[in-house]
Scaffold this active site. Structure first.
Site, PDB file in Angstrom:
ATOM      1  N   MET A   1      -1.772  -6.548   4.711  1.00  0.00           N
ATOM      2  CA  MET A   1      -1.203  -7.202   5.977  1.00  0.00           C
ATOM      3  C   MET A   1      -0.577  -6.152   6.737  1.00  0.00           C
ATOM      4  O   MET A   1       0.183  -5.305   6.228  1.00  0.00           O
ATOM      5  CB  MET A   1      -0.073  -8.225   5.802  1.00  0.00           C
ATOM      6  CG  MET A   1      -0.710  -9.332   4.922  1.00  0.00           C
ATOM      7  SD  MET A   1      -2.237  -9.949   5.143  1.00  0.00           S
ATOM      8  CE  MET A   1      -2.888 -10.427   3.624  1.00  0.00           C
ATOM      9  N   CYS A   2      -0.844  -6.024   7.980  1.00  0.00           N
ATOM     10  CA  CYS A   2      -0.263  -4.935   8.721  1.00  0.00           C
ATOM     11  C   CYS A   2      -0.389  -5.493  10.220  1.00  0.00           C
ATOM     12  O   CYS A   2      -1.015  -6.346  10.723  1.00  0.00           O
ATOM     13  CB  CYS A   2      -1.099  -3.766   8.841  1.00  0.00           C
ATOM     14  SG  CYS A   2      -1.396  -3.025   7.215  1.00  0.00           S
TER      15      CYS A   2
END
Length: 442
Positions: A1-2
């Site tokens: 996740m980013c």
């Protein structure tokens, strides 16, 4: 996740391009800073990426990378021509379940190594995607496969590239943009691969709706995070600068604005500054952060090189003057000689009593960064030696400050109440298990 976002000259305070990213990975997945020189390669050479071998380019550019220690590619980076890229995991219906190809991080690094502009980087990535495909396990201790989206910028503009297997869509950024862990292209785009409808053609396709994997996309909380960064960019349009980008990377969302908030709260939900919980949903955290400040005269790259930007200091780096000595490259377990793992002592000590600990040193962190930003303005306009000295001094001052903060919060930590012990029992057990897996000192 980013989360990755960009402000173009029309939206930034000084007419620059500012691209920033938080790299969210698994809690013990150490993040490495690496400077790779430009190279002239012999004809017919090959290149070993994370899982597959591809033909090597005759020339590769100088690149500054921030990457998971075990992957050839990178989560984010900048090259000598001022091209900046950040990528995002996106969960589509076409994710390859078994075959290996190029990881999205491999494609990002290849784009930086082989392109002199954002448009050329897109052509490099899409060309390699068409020839080799994307695939392979991108997880550290937990298996995870995904497709990728990219925010690609240079001094003149930025592009959003979203991939679906070997297919892709591309659209230009007008003033500012942000991407998270979901497809964002609806019915308007500028270019697409042959396997997707042409933009403006007779077939009307909502790309995000047609190709997203609903379950993974939903639990990533991508929509909430993208809305948070997009709203912040719009609210600060015309006044958005490096300091604002750093603050946005430290954003904990609406819940983080409440008094006494702690990452120990909740089993769901994710924020831009991401903190792992006790599972099974919140298993990612921010392991490294970057703010690239691209002007006509210089590219100043602000890097933490450490986890959790709220517990870290951003330090300036220039490609021509390079990185200071960082100790040994980080690996799978704690090593006090590695920058990332040294900082983990402060990070994990802060998590044990987050509201009290972060209040203890966050103002000093902000004051130090304010001074480093002022010093960087002078260094960027100065000589190579001055830039090198400014980077070395910033890393040294950050390290000294973090050691002091660790000593102070450890020495002043009160014994938790029975209520706190019961309330946070699962959270403490999860982090104790992570500490054991990484051989962290007690």
């Amino acid at each position: 996740m980013c989360d990755t976002f960009v402000a173009l000259p029309q939206a930034s305070a000084d007419g620059s391009v500012i691209l920033a990213k938080n790299s969210d990975r698994e809690p013990d997945e150490a993040h490495e800073l690496r400077l790779a020189p430009a190279r002239e390669n012999p004809p017919g050479g090959s290149l070993a990426c994370t899982y597959i071998v591809i033909p090597q380019a005759r020339r590769t550019h100088r690149v500054l990378l921030a990457k998971p220690y075990w992957i050839w590619g990178a989560e984010m980076g900048v090259n000598e021509h001022g091209v900046v890229i950040g990528n995002e995991a996106v969960f589509t219906k076409t994710v390859r379940k078994s075959d290996d190809g190029l990881l999205g991080m491999d494609l990002l690094r290849l784009g930086l190594e082989r392109a002199e502009s954002a448009a050329e980087a897109v052509d490099v990535i899409t060309g390699l995607l068409h020839r080799h495909g994307q695939g392979g396990n991108a997880g550290h201790r937990h298996k995870m496969r995904y497709d990728n989206s990219y925010l690609v910028a240079d001094r003149t503009g930025a592009l959003v590239l979203e991939t679906i297997g070997r297919e892709w869509v591309l659209r230009a950024v007008e003033r500012s943009a942000s991407i998270s862990n979901a497809l964002t292209t609806r019915r308007g785009w500028d270019r697409s691969s042959a396997g997707l409808p042409a933009p403006g053609g007779p077939v009307d396709v909502d790309v995000a709706k047609a190709y997203s994997d609903f379950l993974h996309t939903k639990f990533s909380d991508a929509e909430a995070r993208q809305c948070r960064t997009s709203d912040a960019l719009r609210a600060a349009e015309g006044s958005f600068g490096v300091a604002e980008a750093m603050a946005l990377l430290r954003d904990h969302g609406p819940r983080g604005e409440q008094p006494g908030w702690t990452p120990a709260d909740g089993i769901t939900g994710a924020s831009v500054c991401m903190h792992a919980g006790y599972g099974p949903i919140r298993i990612s955290q921010t392991t490294g952060s970057m703010v690239a400040h691209v002007t006509d005269g210089a590219v100043t790259v602000w890097l933490t090189g450490t986890a959790a930007p709220c517990t870290s200091v951003f330090k300036p780096v220039w490609l021509d003057s390079g990185l200071p000595p960082l100790g040994i490259p980080p690996g799978a377990s704690y090593d006090p000689e590695a920058l990332w793992w040294r900082h983990e002592r402060l990070h994990r000590a802060t998590l044990r009593d987050y509201p009290r600990a972060i209040a203890d040193y966050s103002r000093e962190r902000d004051a130090l960064e304010e001074q480093l930003r002022a010093d960087a303005v002078l260094a960027a306009a100065g000589t190579l030696d001055q830039r090198h000295a400014a980077t070395a001094a910033a890393f040294r001052r950050a390290s000294e400050s973090e050691e002091g903060w660790l000593t102070r919060i450890d020495g002043a930590r009160p014994r938790p109440s029975k209520r706190e012990l019961v309330r946070n029992a699962a959270y403490r057990r999860a982090w104790a298990a992570r500490d054991r897996a990484a051989a962290m000192p007690v």
